[in-house]
Design a protein around this motif. Structure first.
Motif, mmCIF file in Angstrom:
data_model
loop_
_atom_site.group_PDB
_atom_site.id
_atom_site.type_symbol
_atom_site.label_atom_id
_atom_site.label_comp_id
_atom_site.label_asym_id
_atom_site.label_seq_id
_atom_site.Cartn_x
_atom_site.Cartn_y
_atom_site.Cartn_z
ATOM 1 N N VAL A 78 9.493 -9.643 -4.995
ATOM 2 C CA VAL A 78 10.057 -9.543 -3.662
ATOM 3 C C VAL A 78 11.319 -10.401 -3.567
ATOM 4 O O VAL A 78 11.390 -11.460 -4.180
ATOM 5 N N TYR B 195 -12.451 -6.253 -5.272
ATOM 6 C CA TYR B 195 -11.693 -5.502 -6.264
ATOM 7 C C TYR B 195 -11.237 -4.150 -5.725
ATOM 8 O O TYR B 195 -10.079 -3.764 -5.875
ATOM 9 N N PHE C 40 2.248 -11.113 -4.728
ATOM 10 C CA PHE C 40 3.668 -11.010 -4.410
ATOM 11 C C PHE C 40 4.394 -12.189 -5.046
ATOM 12 O O PHE C 40 3.973 -13.331 -4.916
ATOM 13 N N GLN D 71 2.883 1.664 -3.224
ATOM 14 C CA GLN D 71 2.053 2.169 -4.309
ATOM 15 C C GLN D 71 1.889 3.682 -4.191
ATOM 16 O O GLN D 71 1.935 4.406 -5.163
ATOM 17 N N SER E 259 -0.265 -15.831 -3.638
ATOM 18 C CA SER E 259 -1.687 -15.656 -3.861
ATOM 19 C C SER E 259 -2.161 -14.218 -3.720
ATOM 20 O O SER E 259 -3.318 -13.934 -3.883
ATOM 21 N N ARG E 260 -1.274 -13.331 -3.402
ATOM 22 C CA ARG E 260 -1.711 -11.950 -3.218
ATOM 23 C C ARG E 260 -0.924 -10.962 -4.087
ATOM 24 O O ARG E 260 -0.798 -9.799 -3.741
ATOM 25 N N TRP F 107 4.181 -7.542 -7.476
ATOM 26 C CA TRP F 107 5.257 -7.035 -6.630
ATOM 27 C C TRP F 107 6.357 -8.069 -6.490
ATOM 28 O O TRP F 107 6.214 -9.034 -5.731
ATOM 29 N N PRO G 260 -11.915 -9.060 -10.344
ATOM 30 C CA PRO G 260 -12.932 -8.647 -11.310
ATOM 31 C C PRO G 260 -12.326 -7.670 -12.294
ATOM 32 O O PRO G 260 -11.655 -6.733 -11.886
ATOM 33 N N VAL H 192 -6.389 -17.860 -0.476
ATOM 34 C CA VAL H 192 -7.013 -18.049 -1.757
ATOM 35 C C VAL H 192 -6.388 -17.198 -2.805
ATOM 36 O O VAL H 192 -5.886 -16.140 -2.525
ATOM 37 N N PRO H 193 -6.393 -17.701 -3.966
ATOM 38 C CA PRO H 193 -5.820 -16.912 -5.042
ATOM 39 C C PRO H 193 -6.621 -15.642 -5.180
ATOM 40 O O PRO H 193 -7.838 -15.641 -5.082
ATOM 41 N N ALA H 194 -5.964 -14.598 -5.400
ATOM 42 C CA ALA H 194 -6.654 -13.319 -5.496
ATOM 43 C C ALA H 194 -7.686 -13.330 -6.613
ATOM 44 O O ALA H 194 -7.458 -13.830 -7.692
ATOM 45 N N ARG I 194 -7.372 -3.052 -5.173
ATOM 46 C CA ARG I 194 -6.824 -1.915 -5.893
ATOM 47 C C ARG I 194 -6.209 -0.918 -4.923
ATOM 48 O O ARG I 194 -5.110 -0.411 -5.114
ATOM 49 N N GLU I 195 -6.933 -0.668 -3.856
ATOM 50 C CA GLU I 195 -6.456 0.300 -2.872
ATOM 51 C C GLU I 195 -5.131 -0.144 -2.262
ATOM 52 O O GLU I 195 -4.241 0.667 -2.005
ATOM 53 N N LEU I 196 -5.004 -1.426 -2.041
ATOM 54 C CA LEU I 196 -3.781 -1.947 -1.448
ATOM 55 C C LEU I 196 -2.657 -2.094 -2.480
ATOM 56 O O LEU I 196 -1.511 -2.371 -2.124
ATOM 57 N N GLY I 197 -3.017 -1.919 -3.717
ATOM 58 C CA GLY I 197 -1.980 -2.050 -4.737
ATOM 59 C C GLY I 197 -1.724 -3.486 -5.127
ATOM 60 O O GLY I 197 -0.666 -3.820 -5.666
ATOM 61 N N LEU I 198 -2.698 -4.343 -4.877
ATOM 62 C CA LEU I 198 -2.481 -5.757 -5.166
ATOM 63 C C LEU I 198 -2.879 -6.137 -6.577
ATOM 64 O O LEU I 198 -2.787 -7.295 -6.962
ATOM 65 N N THR I 199 -3.317 -5.157 -7.329
ATOM 66 C CA THR I 199 -3.683 -5.471 -8.704
ATOM 67 C C THR I 199 -2.438 -5.434 -9.582
ATOM 68 O O THR I 199 -2.492 -5.680 -10.759
ATOM 69 N N GLN I 200 -1.335 -5.110 -8.942
ATOM 70 C CA GLN I 200 -0.101 -5.154 -9.712
ATOM 71 C C GLN I 200 0.836 -6.198 -9.120
ATOM 72 O O GLN I 200 0.610 -6.715 -8.029
ATOM 73 N N PHE J 67 0.835 -1.202 0.000
ATOM 74 C CA PHE J 67 0.000 0.000 0.000
ATOM 75 C C PHE J 67 0.872 1.255 0.000
ATOM 76 O O PHE J 67 0.693 2.166 -0.803
#
Lengths: 263, 263
Positions: free
Chosen positions: B96, B82, B119, A216, B116-117, B94, A262, A257-259, B86-92, A213
DNA sequence: CCCTGTGAAGAGATTCACAGCG
DNA sequence: CGCTGTGAATCTCTTCACAGGG
């Protein structure tokens, strides 16, 4: 929610704030290092720097323990080590069991920080019969069937759960039923416990998500900063340097769980 | 490091409190579980229970993200998953790196919660030449010499330190110099980083010490006061402990002069 | 009614700033 | 003086309680 509990006037002498309790181990570690170097006294400023907090906070924290410093001089290292150890309950022996001896459980069993602080790994427990008897960190793993016996025979009140998420609640229930009243949970699950039982969780993926977070956010600012700052001599500084959290009593959510994403 | 007052995070609309950010991963996990069970919507009350917080807090938290709920109905699970992701930046993605492949590092490498998230473990790094090439969790360990190259080639901005305490600061410095701006530190030491670098720490022995403190307190209460628990020990959402209603901890026979000690 | 979203009140935690002791 | 200990101000987080939309 009716305010069932009446706010107690509480003119205590022992009402140490949770936030302070969470920092005591930090001070203790810094003090122990000083002690090993035979440093006799430290000022709040020095100790605060070593512990990574600011001095006003440190002095306030210590004020909850009592007046253990000397004005114009500072704190006596040895004395403070003793006082904090006592306050944290580290002057006594805490037998601990670790349940779930996978990668993480083994790492915990081998973690030196426990033994050096009054924590003794009384037993390692795993559900896999193949693990039984196999020594990890010099301690033979015992089967889950023995859980209740182990807890009672050793007077264990602190249990560490390092099992897969699916097994955590069940293990927790058994630990509690056997007499454990403090649980350190590494499984990514919310544990439900009866009143009077204390649960702390350590969730690795949550920590990373929090970092993501901020990461980003940094990226966003950088992009915005480029416009105004041609010569980026200074790094983008957005507050948030060493941040620590960890609070007391929450728990982690469920499964792995896998993310889902949507589009 | 000027102690400047330069702050003011330019909080446009993104003024999400730190405490809220820390809970978003919690909500996300609970929501993901619901999503897998194909639950379409959830009320704040239900979701709060699943995440182990109270509903008022959850609604307040979500209010910082926007108005994603429907009055009289609740929240759309998929949509919320979703939005939080998005807010956490997990749609991209990372990438590590994990430095220090001992017991803990190996456990982390094997930890499923990362992949799964969003990373991705881009590399495992260890100072021991004997480890080089050896695969852990399917990823070959690389030597520390490669650290800078790895960071740059993979565009890594998040580093995990799982080395012994003595090596942590040095590793940290190298990570930062190579471009890492977020660090998750498992070594029991305070890391000093330049402004703009975010550090979170996970300290296993500190967690246990905090539990010991509460455990000790329980023991004291037990002895000093009769049990007042009238409520059936049913389920409790958020753990407990935090009920600061200190009590007779005063009994401390050793409140003053512990006799032994001051050397 | 059901629920969410939120202003306002309340609790806590942090920081300030200085009195006062060694 | 230097440094601790602490009231008071401030900031943050939590909880309450209810307005208002569905």
């Amino acid at each position: 929610m009716a305010t069932g509990r009446t706010h107690r006037p509480a003119t205590r002498s022992r009402g140490i704030p949770e936030a302070t309790v969470a920092r005591l181990p930090l001070y203790l570690r810094a003090l122990t290092a000083l002690s090993e170097r035979s440093v006799p006294t430290v000022s709040s400023e020095e100790l605060a720097a070593a512990a990574g907090v600011n001095s006003a906070k440190l002095r306030k924290d210590f004020s909850y323990l009592g007046s253990y410093g000397t004005r114009g001089v500072g704190y006596d290292v040895e004395y403070l080590v003793y006082q904090i150890s006592r306050e944290l309950g580290l002057t006594q022996d805490w037998p601990v069991v670790i349940v779930g001896i996978g990668n993480l459980g083994a790492a915990l069993a081998n973690y030196g920080g426990f033994a050096s602080r009054g924590f003794r790994v009384a037993a390692l427990i795993d559900a896999d019969p193949a693990m039984a008897g196999k020594p990890v960190a010099g301690i033979p793993v015992q089967h889950t069937d023995e859980l209740e016996t182990i807890i009672r025979d050793n007077g264990v009140s602190i249990g560490v759960i390092a099992t897969p998420a699916g097994a955590a609640q069940q293990v927790c229930d058994r630990l509690v039923a056997a007499g454990v009243t403090s649980i350190l949970n590494f499984a990514p699950t919310v544990l439900t416990v009866p009143d009077g039982v204390d649960v702390r969780k350590v969730d690795l993926s949550i920590e990373l998500q929090i970092l993501a977070f901020h990461e980003q956010r940094k990226a966003g600012e950088e992009a915005a900063a480029e416009v105004t700052t041609s010569q980026a001599a200074g790094t983008t500084n957005t507050a948030v340097a060493a941040k620590r959290e960890d609070s007391g009593t929450d728990q982690g959510p469920d499964g792995d769980v896998p993310a889902v994403m949507p589009a």
